[in-house]
Design a protein around this motif. Structure first.
Motif, PDB file in Angstrom:
ATOM      1  N   PRO A   1       0.744  -1.124  -0.243  1.00 31.93           N
ATOM      2  CA  PRO A   1      -0.118  -0.024   0.576  1.00 31.93           C
ATOM      3  C   PRO A   1       0.799   1.348   0.257  1.00 31.93           C
ATOM      4  CG  PRO A   1      -0.701  -1.647   1.618  1.00 31.93           C
ATOM      5  CD  PRO A   1       0.902  -1.921   1.116  1.00 31.93           C
ATOM      6  N   PHE A   2       1.537   1.419   0.618  1.00 32.18           N
ATOM      7  CA  PHE A   2       3.028   2.724   0.888  1.00 32.18           C
ATOM      8  C   PHE A   2       3.588   2.583  -0.970  1.00 32.18           C
ATOM      9  CE2 PHE A   2       3.055   1.569   5.268  1.00 32.18           C
ATOM     10  CZ  PHE A   2       2.963   2.182   6.156  1.00 32.18           C
ATOM     11  N   LEU A   3       3.717   1.837  -1.363  1.00 32.55           N
ATOM     12  CA  LEU A   3       4.108   2.122  -2.541  1.00 32.55           C
ATOM     13  C   LEU A   3       3.299   2.598  -3.707  1.00 32.55           C
ATOM     14  CD1 LEU A   3       6.053  -1.604  -3.056  1.00 32.55           C
ATOM     15  CD2 LEU A   3       7.097   0.714  -2.793  1.00 32.55           C
ATOM     16  N   ILE A   4       2.465   2.173  -3.240  1.00 34.39           N
ATOM     17  CA  ILE A   4       0.886   2.049  -4.598  1.00 34.39           C
ATOM     18  C   ILE A   4       0.499   4.397  -3.704  1.00 34.39           C
ATOM     19  CG2 ILE A   4      -1.764   1.958  -5.153  1.00 34.39           C
ATOM     20  CD1 ILE A   4      -0.983  -0.689  -3.948  1.00 34.39           C
TER      21      ILE A   4
ATOM     22  N   LEU B   1      -3.958   5.352   1.698  1.00 36.35           N
ATOM     23  CA  LEU B   1      -3.045   4.299   2.252  1.00 36.35           C
ATOM     24  C   LEU B   1      -4.412   2.859   3.048  1.00 36.35           C
ATOM     25  CD1 LEU B   1      -0.113   5.460   4.430  1.00 36.35           C
ATOM     26  CD2 LEU B   1       0.114   3.506   2.453  1.00 36.35           C
ATOM     27  N   PHE B   2      -5.188   3.445   3.921  1.00 38.17           N
ATOM     28  CA  PHE B   2      -6.458   3.092   4.305  1.00 38.17           C
ATOM     29  C   PHE B   2      -7.106   1.764   3.288  1.00 38.17           C
ATOM     30  CE2 PHE B   2     -10.905   2.582   5.320  1.00 38.17           C
ATOM     31  CZ  PHE B   2     -10.498   2.300   7.402  1.00 38.17           C
ATOM     32  N   LEU B   3      -7.412   3.385   1.989  1.00 40.60           N
ATOM     33  CA  LEU B   3      -8.088   2.713   0.921  1.00 40.60           C
ATOM     34  C   LEU B   3      -7.341   1.872   0.247  1.00 40.60           C
ATOM     35  CD1 LEU B   3     -10.735   3.078  -0.518  1.00 40.60           C
ATOM     36  CD2 LEU B   3      -9.746   4.409  -2.112  1.00 40.60           C
ATOM     37  N   GLU B   4      -6.117   1.530   0.224  1.00 46.31           N
ATOM     38  CA  GLU B   4      -6.063   0.577  -0.657  1.00 46.31           C
ATOM     39  C   GLU B   4      -5.611  -0.568  -0.187  1.00 46.31           C
ATOM     40  OE1 GLU B   4      -5.169   0.534  -3.979  1.00 46.31           O
ATOM     41  OE2 GLU B   4      -5.771   2.940  -4.471  1.00 46.31           O
TER      42      GLU B   4
ATOM     43  N   ILE C   1     -12.901   4.521  13.162  1.00 46.70           N
ATOM     44  CA  ILE C   1     -12.107   5.956  12.263  1.00 46.70           C
ATOM     45  C   ILE C   1     -12.053   6.316  11.295  1.00 46.70           C
ATOM     46  CG2 ILE C   1     -10.490   6.317  14.924  1.00 46.70           C
ATOM     47  CD1 ILE C   1      -8.175   6.008  13.184  1.00 46.70           C
ATOM     48  N   ASP C   2     -11.873   5.304  10.306  1.00 46.33           N
ATOM     49  CA  ASP C   2     -11.672   5.565   8.654  1.00 46.33           C
ATOM     50  C   ASP C   2     -10.464   6.252   8.274  1.00 46.33           C
ATOM     51  OD1 ASP C   2     -13.048   5.457   5.932  1.00 46.33           O
ATOM     52  OD2 ASP C   2     -13.976   4.220   7.128  1.00 46.33           O
ATOM     53  N   GLN C   3     -10.522   6.998   7.266  1.00 50.55           N
ATOM     54  CA  GLN C   3      -9.758   7.520   6.693  1.00 50.55           C
ATOM     55  C   GLN C   3      -9.674   8.276   6.778  1.00 50.55           C
ATOM     56  OE1 GLN C   3     -10.301   6.890   2.130  1.00 50.55           O
ATOM     57  NE2 GLN C   3     -12.202   6.423   2.468  1.00 50.55           N
ATOM     58  N   THR C   4     -10.968   9.165   7.262  1.00 50.30           N
ATOM     59  CA  THR C   4     -10.363  11.385   7.826  1.00 50.30           C
ATOM     60  C   THR C   4     -11.913  11.395   8.747  1.00 50.30           C
ATOM     61  OG1 THR C   4     -12.109  11.703   6.143  1.00 50.30           O
ATOM     62  CG2 THR C   4      -9.747  11.496   5.455  1.00 50.30           C
TER      63      THR C   4
ATOM     64  N   ASN D   1      -1.126   4.675  13.308  1.00 52.81           N
ATOM     65  CA  ASN D   1      -0.881   3.710  12.466  1.00 52.81           C
ATOM     66  C   ASN D   1       0.716   3.327  11.043  1.00 52.81           C
ATOM     67  OD1 ASN D   1      -3.138   1.791  13.313  1.00 52.81           O
ATOM     68  ND2 ASN D   1      -4.483   3.406  12.763  1.00 52.81           N
ATOM     69  N   ILE D   2       0.676   4.664  10.740  1.00 56.03           N
ATOM     70  CA  ILE D   2       1.263   4.641   9.652  1.00 56.03           C
ATOM     71  C   ILE D   2       2.931   3.733  10.182  1.00 56.03           C
ATOM     72  CG2 ILE D   2       2.916   6.353   8.226  1.00 56.03           C
ATOM     73  CD1 ILE D   2      -0.200   7.774   8.018  1.00 56.03           C
ATOM     74  N   ARG D   3       3.060   4.788  11.356  1.00 59.63           N
ATOM     75  CA  ARG D   3       4.011   4.332  11.785  1.00 59.63           C
ATOM     76  C   ARG D   3       4.664   3.146  12.340  1.00 59.63           C
ATOM     77  NH1 ARG D   3       2.703   9.361  14.331  1.00 59.63           N
ATOM     78  NH2 ARG D   3       3.775  11.285  13.249  1.00 59.63           N
ATOM     79  N   VAL D   4       3.391   2.462  13.002  1.00 54.87           N
ATOM     80  CA  VAL D   4       4.031   1.035  13.794  1.00 54.87           C
ATOM     81  C   VAL D   4       4.130  -0.048  12.263  1.00 54.87           C
ATOM     82  CG1 VAL D   4       2.802  -0.269  15.320  1.00 54.87           C
ATOM     83  CG2 VAL D   4       2.436   2.461  15.847  1.00 54.87           C
TER      84      VAL D   4
END
Length: 575
Positions: free
Chosen positions: A112-115, A128-131, A260-263, A343-346
């Motif tokens: 997901p990070f690469l996308i 990131l969440f959606l992908e 909490i979803d993406q936003t 979530n991104i950092r972990v």
């Protein structure tokens, strides 16, 4: 040919090529055209490269996905090669699931990070969440589609065989054909499902998952309320309770993230679900901390093993997630956005930790072997408790530890260690009476006056059984008590004399319960033990019963069953 059809054909072709290459790697390893170590690395390269390619091709196109996918594949292949070098045989990489799980984490979590990096930026949380969830949904749907295609192929083959046509069967006899076909169908499925993204959006599934928030929260609250009354015995009885708690933590992390979803605009607007998400976020570090405590107790008792180290790391990740979530909630204000950034950092930390697991920096076999050697040298692990088989399964580090023990076994006074290393094969056959005396001395019995029945039942056993039970009974529990107990009672009224149930704690995670009685020829017979309704005894319950029965003999009550007919010819059913 439209662009949509071309994209589908391209992904089907890519999947077919991936399947063919996987088959080629298998054959090359099997025929020894290349060494097993290169074969393992190539397998990881092909599987990661084509898997990531199929996942990324829909969102960013095949051309942009290829270099990213195969760049990731090079990293994964290199890490697999490093890990395989820990073992004398490359196949030993699969002795335990931990290296494979670490490789899967490194191969999948960065996708997901690469996308996102190719579209809007690698830190774009909505992307990131959606992908991430879209990849899961597309993969599951494509897998189901592939299974359905194979079902159609199987049924078609069976129907054609009725009229003597076995073309499909003969075609599938060529090993490469199923691999190519599976890859092509899966690739086609990924392409088609991406085209139907609006109809198969993950939003519907994720909104349904939000309904589980109150349920999981309630289970965690009940667990925490009951724990002080139940005590910590069940919690620290092995790896299973810690693994169950960590599964609940993982579910809680996923549910809070889904809520909490993406936003903030996409997050749940229900006040009840928001409060449940906040409460669950506050409980996560407590539950994860209990799991970490449970496994640390086992480490203190028995030292490190690759499995315990893996669970400790997973529990540590759970604690970090829990602290991020709890602190975000306690700070108030924009708590949901803080969780998203956490979530991104972990997630990046997990990728780094999984990669380290596959390098010499974090070598679990070396850490475990050195731990067991140190405990033995310090007298914390007696000779009879040394798990030589486990040491020998820990690759080159384990072999080095065994070599140290073998050198020590050659010294005077180390006969017991030498026997343990040899598996006891060189020792003379023990005397039956001596074995029986040693076991009766080591085995507690309830009621304490039933030593006569115990001795009769044990006296009819084979020597190897006596040796096995003696080894278990002489292994001490955490509180210093024997690892077994025999409970004597008249459990089979139709037979003369008394029978017994024997509880044996064979490992930290497994307590065996057997029924023991004498048959008509005077030989001891063992039978498995279940609950009256046929359920097997849970391991946590069995470990607790062992300690309970050592303290107080349990009551004996009649079973609530009747049968139609008489004696062994009767009929009955279990409730």
């Amino acid at each position: 040919m439209t662009g949509q059809i071309a994209a589908r054909l391209n992904l089907a072709l890519a999947g077919g090529i991936g399947g063919a290459l996987l088959w080629a790697v298998f054959k090359a390893g099997e025929k020894a055209w290349i060494g097993h170590y290169p074969a393992f690395a190539l397998f990881g390269f092909v599987l990661t490269g084509f898997g990531a390619l199929l996942a990324m091709a829909g969102p960013i196109g095949l051309g942009r996905a290829a270099p990213r996918a195969f760049g990731l594949a090079v990293i994964v292949a290199g890490l697999i090669a490093l890990t395989a070098l820990r073992y004398f045989e490359a196949e030993d990489f699969l002795n335990t699931p931990m290296p494979a799980l670490a490789a899967v984490a490194v191969a999948t979590l960065p996708v997901p990070f690469l996308i996102a990096a190719a579209r809007s930026g690698w830190r774009d949380y909505p992307a990131l969440f959606l992908e991430a969830w879209s990849i899961v949904l597309r993969g599951a749907a494509a897998g189901a589609f592939t299974g359905l295609v194979w079902l159609v192929i199987f049924l078609s083959d069976q129907v054609l065989r009725i009229v003597g046509i076995d073309v499909i069967g003969k075609l599938l006899e060529h090993e490469v054909v199923p691999m190519v076909l599976t890859g092509a169908v899966f690739g086609l499925g990924m392409a088609v499902i991406y085209d139907l993204a609006e109809l198969l959006s993950p939003y519907v599934v994720l909104r349904v998952f939000r309904l589980f928030l109150p349920v999981v929260l309630a289970v965690m609250v009940v667990f925490l309320v009951a724990l002080p009354f139940r005590g910590l015995d069940g919690l620290v009885s092995g790896l299973s309770p810690a693994a169950l708690l960590l599964t609940m933590v993982a579910g809680g992390i996923a549910l809070v993230s889904i809520a909490i979803d993406q936003t903030d605009a996409e997050a749940t607007q229900s006040p009840v679900l928001r409060r449940c998400a906040q409460a669950l976020a506050l409980l996560l570090p407590v539950i994860a901390g209990l799991a970490l405590y449970a496994i640390q107790v086992r480490v203190a008792q028995y030292g490190w093993s690759p499995e315990r180290l893996f669970i400790v790391l997973v529990a540590g990740i759970g604690v970090i997630y829990g602290l991020v979530y709890a602190v975000s909630v306690l700070r108030g204000g924009n708590w949901m956005e803080r969780i998203r950034q956490g979530n991104i950092r972990v997630a990046l930390g997990i990728v780094a930790l999984a990669a380290l697991w596959l390098t010499p920096i974090l070598n679990p076999e070396r850490i475990s072997a050195q731990s067991q050697l140190a405990r033995f040298a310090a007298g914390k692990t007696p000779v009879e408790a040394l798990d030589i088989y486990a040491l020998r399964s820990w690759g080159k580090p384990g072999a080095e530890a065994v070599a140290v023990l073998e050198a020590q076994a050659k010294q005077p006074g180390q006969e017991a260690l030498a026997k343990a290393l040899e598996g006891g094969t060189s020792a003379p056959e023990p005397d039956h009476a001596a074995l029986l005396a040693a076991l009766t001395q080591a085995m507690p019995v309830q009621p304490t006056s039933a030593t006569g029945t115990r001795d009769v039942l044990l006296g009819a056993l084979e020597d190897y059984v006596l040796q096995d039970w003696q080894r278990v009974c002489e292994t001490r529990l955490a509180d210093g008590r024997p690892g077994c107990v025999m409970v004597v009672a008249d459990l089979l009224p139709s037979r003369p004399g008394e029978e017994a149930m024997l509880l044996l704690q064979r490992s930290v995670d497994y307590t065996e319960i057997q029924g023991v009685y004498l048959d008509d020829d005077g030989r001891s017979v063992t039978r498995p033990v279940t609950h009256p309704d046929g359920r097997y005894v849970d391991q946590t319950e069995a470990a607790a019963l062992l300690r309970q029965f050592q303290d107080v003999p349990p009551p004996v009550t009649p079973a609530l069953l009747n049968q139609l007919g008489t004696d062994a010819a009767g009929l009955l059913f279990l409730p």
